[in-house]
Design an enzyme around this catalytic site. Sequence first.
Site, PDB file in Angstrom:
ATOM      1  N   GLU A 169      16.283   6.321  34.138  1.00 31.73           N
ATOM      2  CA  GLU A 169      16.616   4.911  34.382  1.00 31.73           C
ATOM      3  C   GLU A 169      17.506   4.277  33.312  1.00 31.73           C
ATOM      4  O   GLU A 169      17.248   3.155  32.871  1.00 31.73           O
ATOM      5  CB  GLU A 169      15.320   4.098  34.547  1.00 31.73           C
ATOM      6  CG  GLU A 169      14.440   4.646  35.650  1.00 31.73           C
ATOM      7  CD  GLU A 169      13.154   3.842  35.873  1.00 31.73           C
ATOM      8  OE1 GLU A 169      12.844   2.967  35.061  1.00 31.73           O
ATOM      9  OE2 GLU A 169      12.475   4.124  36.865  1.00 31.73           O
ATOM     10  N   GLU A 184      10.398  10.697  43.288  1.00 29.17           N
ATOM     11  CA  GLU A 184       9.303   9.712  43.233  1.00 29.17           C
ATOM     12  C   GLU A 184       9.133   8.996  44.575  1.00 29.17           C
ATOM     13  O   GLU A 184       8.905   7.794  44.632  1.00 29.17           O
ATOM     14  CB  GLU A 184       9.567   8.691  42.121  1.00 29.17           C
ATOM     15  CG  GLU A 184       9.859   9.330  40.769  1.00 29.17           C
ATOM     16  CD  GLU A 184       9.849   8.367  39.588  1.00 29.17           C
ATOM     17  OE1 GLU A 184       9.346   7.232  39.738  1.00 29.17           O
ATOM     18  OE2 GLU A 184      10.348   8.750  38.528  1.00 29.17           O
TER      19      GLU A 184
HETATM   20  C1  GLA Z   1       9.358   4.797  37.379  1.00 24.75           C
HETATM   21  C2  GLA Z   1       9.125   5.971  36.464  1.00 24.75           C
HETATM   22  C3  GLA Z   1       7.828   6.655  36.733  1.00 24.75           C
HETATM   23  C4  GLA Z   1       6.700   5.683  36.992  1.00 24.75           C
HETATM   24  C5  GLA Z   1       7.086   4.709  38.060  1.00 24.75           C
HETATM   25  C6  GLA Z   1       6.017   3.682  38.357  1.00 24.75           C
HETATM   26  O1  GLA Z   1       9.853   5.125  38.595  1.00 24.75           O
HETATM   27  O2  GLA Z   1      10.150   6.903  36.493  1.00 24.75           O
HETATM   28  O3  GLA Z   1       7.524   7.482  35.645  1.00 24.75           O
HETATM   29  O4  GLA Z   1       6.335   5.038  35.803  1.00 24.75           O
HETATM   30  O5  GLA Z   1       8.214   4.011  37.608  1.00 24.75           O
HETATM   31  O6  GLA Z   1       4.743   4.165  38.308  1.00 24.75           O
END
Ligand code: GLA
Length: 343
Positions: free
Chosen positions: A133, A241
């Site tokens: 990120e 994710e």
């Molecule tokens: C982001 C991070 C993850 C996690 C999510 C929320 O996407 O990459 O590691 O912390 O947020 O749980």
Amino acid sequence: MTNLPSLKDAYAKYFKIGAAVSGYHLPLFGDILKEHFNSLTCENAMKPEPIEPQRGVWNFGEADRILSFAKENGMALRAHAPVWHKQNGLWMFRNAAGETASREEILETLQQHMETFGQRYGEEIYCWDVVNEAVAHFEKDLVLRPSNWTELVGPDFVAESFRIAKKCVPDKVQLFYNDYNEWMPHKREKMLKLLRELIAEGAPIDGFGMQQHLSIYADMDEIRRSIEAYASLGLRLHVTELDVSLYTVYETGRPTITDEMLRKQYDMYVELFRIYRQYADVIDSVTTWGVADSMTWLNTSAVRIGDRKPETAPGYRMNFPLLFYADHRPRPYTEQIIEDALK
Ligand code: GLA
């Protein structure tokens, strides 16, 4: 359970099926994980703050437990995420005297962190989300999100992190850049710019992690366009994710869940996996952020506007974003996703 084959078996010819887990998930969701998944990501256990809470003080317990579970059950392990603007140890940005560290000191600290991590887990993991990120979502004119990394190391912290990571794990470990809202056009352009620059300057990056934290309002055409754009860079792709929220991030209160919302979610999951299968030559794994709807970060973060939780947040809100019900049965779209892969 139905008589359907498992997700991981149905998708064996396409890509790995993964879930992000914490240690306490293993006894709770062991049955689903063993039947349906062949890849795990440590939800938190491998981030700097939990694993090295103070400089040189390591807490390997949870990551080790997840690794053992993965090995016992023939699953692969993704590692996640040493360089991020959250869950870093603040000690990473201080020198021995407790002052704000210099660029050189921070990079040296990162190298020590990654060396110890790599010595312990390098042989066991198949990939590593090295930088998470880094791209700005809200700041329209900025490519990189302002953070300790940009302020104290400088904009080349992304490339430097990859160079350091490369020295710390075996060559076979794929190094990934991972980010969210990667399908939104304004953010996609920034992401593509960053990735092109990294590739052009020879940073050792192997892949892009599309987080795919989606809601039922996400735009499928943009998602497809994004996969094509990232794939055109020659990078491997992982969905890292995945979850499909029933709400937008801007919704407050406790909206009633309607049949229409559930239908949208069904259609979206089915269509998403259809697209993933189409791009299976570049996608190596698809990981959901959690296992079953009883435990998802979207249940606890009632209202999020970006990273801010407003004062008015009404507290706990249920969401149902994953592939399995709280009682461990597959969601209806999960059965469809399995059937579609067998056609
Ligand atoms: C982001 C991070 C993850 C996690 C999510 C929320 O996407 O990459 O590691 O912390 O947020 O749980």
